[in-house]
Scaffold this motif. Structure first.
Motif, PDB file in Angstrom:
ATOM      1  N   ARG A 178       1.109  -0.902   0.306  1.00 24.08           N
ATOM      2  CA  ARG A 178       0.119   0.112  -0.134  1.00 24.08           C
ATOM      3  C   ARG A 178       0.884   1.091  -0.221  1.00 24.08           C
ATOM      4  O   ARG A 178       1.585   1.547   0.716  1.00 24.08           O
ATOM      5  N   PRO A 179       0.521   2.076  -1.301  1.00 26.71           N
ATOM      6  CA  PRO A 179       1.739   3.313  -1.511  1.00 26.71           C
ATOM      7  C   PRO A 179       1.484   4.124   0.122  1.00 26.71           C
ATOM      8  O   PRO A 179       2.379   5.068   0.990  1.00 26.71           O
ATOM      9  N   GLU A 180       0.000   4.295   0.388  1.00 21.06           N
ATOM     10  CA  GLU A 180       0.326   4.730   1.705  1.00 21.06           C
ATOM     11  C   GLU A 180       0.702   4.817   3.224  1.00 21.06           C
ATOM     12  O   GLU A 180       0.521   5.454   3.754  1.00 21.06           O
ATOM     13  N   ALA A 181       0.656   3.751   3.135  1.00 18.15           N
ATOM     14  CA  ALA A 181       1.601   2.976   4.131  1.00 18.15           C
ATOM     15  C   ALA A 181       2.470   3.638   4.282  1.00 18.15           C
ATOM     16  O   ALA A 181       3.404   3.746   5.106  1.00 18.15           O
ATOM     17  N   ARG A 182       3.416   3.285   3.048  1.00 18.53           N
ATOM     18  CA  ARG A 182       4.958   3.857   3.017  1.00 18.53           C
ATOM     19  C   ARG A 182       4.864   5.685   3.199  1.00 18.53           C
ATOM     20  O   ARG A 182       5.764   5.348   3.525  1.00 18.53           O
ATOM     21  N   PHE A 183       4.222   6.107   2.725  1.00 18.25           N
ATOM     22  CA  PHE A 183       4.385   7.392   2.640  1.00 18.25           C
ATOM     23  C   PHE A 183       3.747   7.691   4.885  1.00 18.25           C
ATOM     24  O   PHE A 183       5.086   8.925   4.787  1.00 18.25           O
ATOM     25  N   ASN A 184       3.026   7.062   5.124  1.00 17.08           N
ATOM     26  CA  ASN A 184       2.730   7.244   6.634  1.00 17.08           C
ATOM     27  C   ASN A 184       4.280   7.448   7.124  1.00 17.08           C
ATOM     28  O   ASN A 184       4.286   7.771   7.993  1.00 17.08           O
TER      29      ASN A 184
END
Length: 506
Positions: A178-184
């Motif tokens: 999940r890209p959002e997890a990496r961003f967070n």
């Protein structure tokens, strides 16, 4: 060479596995039997995928560069055809690159091994020429490849996203897919850098204070208890660094801060975690007004450093405006407006109890007057304090470390900052009179003896430090996890990389 002995417990476990897991373990065993190490000590890697992307950003369509590189990545897509196979490699930062495997480049045996032995989720090393395909896709055309790590579990299906509970419990998988997890995950250290830059620009010194304490202090909270075998004594996990940071100010460190881990043995919900990150800072010759300015700077400069604006877009698309100067309201005015009658710090507890009953609250018989007033405030303002708002002036009997208000009886110079309906930060004009401080802590001790698990105890060493002379000062506390919530709109468990979760049931 990695091996699994026959008739071992691991072999018995494998026999009961679901089919996909069993097949992958069989492939692992077959690789070992062929003399191939499924978990080698090293593989070839000359550049990261991000470096490849940056170097060849404007490469024309259908171009062969002649440049040979070795790259690594996890396979997140794989298409096997006759003489030409394709895969998408992804690195930890989310950068992707296409890998191409042609019969004439890698040979029949290598191509067949790629088709039969390699699965989605495996980590591989690919060595070959950097090219663009006929469709213009930047790619590496393999000459050779090697397995870097065999994945024994399949990745989640794109058509069936993981639940929040699964994401939290298996953050390592969440980061993969999940890209959002990496961003967070990358957001937090970026925010930490901004916070430190804000403090350093204002001549604050960062220090570290103990997590293990003889007695907890600096906050009204229930602590975790542990024991030191070496010292043969009970200890507590820190609920706040306040009393040690104030010792620093006594010692002459006039502007001091700490980004710390705190532990509170209390409830867990969308804005509370038993273990959490927090900033605390103290400024000699400051007060609650200077700390309010500092809080605003910390939030706004964090937003600017991450998003380039004080208007931040949350994960659900909502825009939150953190810019400008922020609204201020009085705690007791907000209570009065919410209950429809005048309430002040001098309103007796009997009247507060009647008000609480009338608005449908449940009352804890151990609540003192100030605690009940704050609970009424929380009840009547729930869901309303969404734009950044300083709530000013709190009851004195529920703030034993804070200076009394200069003009309003029964109130201390304390504010709470609310954003998106939750408390983000708190600030004070600090109490510096050691005699009054002793009286306040003695009263806290009485409450503790009556069963108040959040009450403080008398800390003689802290009082001794105060007796050497503590300058006037302002104090600030801000939750780092909650700051990330304000920037992203996420719940607290999504802003913490590995929050506490209960063990999975058997």
């Amino acid at each position: 060479m990695t091996q699994t002995p026959p008739n071992s417990p691991a072999t018995a476990i494998e026999d009961d596995l679901p089919e996909q897991l069993r097949i992958r373990r069989e492939k692992r065993s077959e690789l070992i039997a062929k003399g191939v190490e499924p978990y080698p000590v090293s593989v070839s890697r000359t550049k990261s995928l991000a470096q490849i992307r940056a170097t060849y950003i404007e490469l024309p369509i259908d171009t062969a560069t002649g440049d040979i590189e070795s790259v690594t990545g996890r396979i997140i897509f794989k298409r096997d055809t006759g003489k030409l196979c394709f895969a998408t490699l992804r690195e930890g930062d989310g950068t992707e690159l296409q890998a191409m495997f042609s019969l004439d480049k890698v040979g029949e045996d290598s191509l067949n091994s790629w088709k039969s032995e390699i699965d989605l989720g495996d980590i591989v090393s690919v060595t070959g020429e950097i090219i663009t395909s006929k469709r213009g896709e930047l790619s590496i055309l393999a000459n050779t490849w090697a397995l870097a790590a065999k994945s024994l579990r399949p990745l989640p299906n794109d058509h069936k996203p993981m639940s929040e509970e699964t994401r939290v419990r298996m953050r390592y998988v969440d980061l993969i897919v999940r890209p959002e997890a990496r961003f967070n995950a990358r957001l937090r250290p970026a925010v930490m850098r901004s916070l430190r830059q804000t403090f350093q620009a204002r001549d604050y010194l960062e220090v570290e204070t103990p997590m293990l304490q003889v007695q907890p202090g600096g906050a009204a909270a229930r602590p975790f208890k542990t024991r030191s075998n070496a010292y043969d004594m009970d200890l507590f996990l820190r609920i706040a660094p306040e009393l040690f940071l104030k010792r620093c100010v006594v010692g002459g460190i006039e502007r001091v801060f700490e980004i710390n881990r705190n532990f509170r043995n209390e409830g867990a919900d969308s804005s509370h975690s038993p273990e959490f990150a927090m900033i605390e800072s103290y400024e000699a010759y400051g007060d609650w007004r200077t700390t309010a300015d500092l809080a605003r700077a910390l939030v706004q400069e964090s937003a600017m450093s991450i998003f380039g604006s004080t208007k931040v877009t949350h994960h659900d698309g909502r825009v939150s405006d953190l810019g400008g100067t922020w609204k201020e309201i009085s705690l007791y005015d907000a209570i009065s407006e919410g209950v429809g009658e005048s309430v002040t710090a001098l309103t007796p507890i009997a009247e507060l109890k009647k008000i609480a009953v009338n608005i449908g609250m449940k009352i804890d018989p151990n609540w003192i007057t100030g605690k009940l007033a704050e609970e009424i405030f929380e009840h009547v303002t729930e869901g309303k304090l969404n734009e950044p708002t300083f709530v000013m002036g709190f009851p004195i009997d529920n703030a034993p470390l804070v200076r009394e208000h200069r003009t309003i009886s029964g109130v201390v110079e304390k504010w709470d900052l609310y954003v998106d309906g939750f408390e983000l930060a708190t600030g004070y004009s600090e109490l510096i009179d050691p005699v009054i401080q002793r009286e306040r802590l003695v009263e806290q001790g009485r409450l503790s003896a009556k069963g108040d698990v959040e009450a403080m105890n008398v800390d003689e060493d802290f009082l001794r430090a105060m007796e050497y002379g503590m300058p006037p000062m302002g104090g600030l506390g801000m939750g780092v996890d909650r700051l990330l919530m304000a920037l992203t709109g996420l719940g607290i468990r999504e802003t913490i990389l590995f929050p506490l979760v209960k063990p999975e049931s058997d």
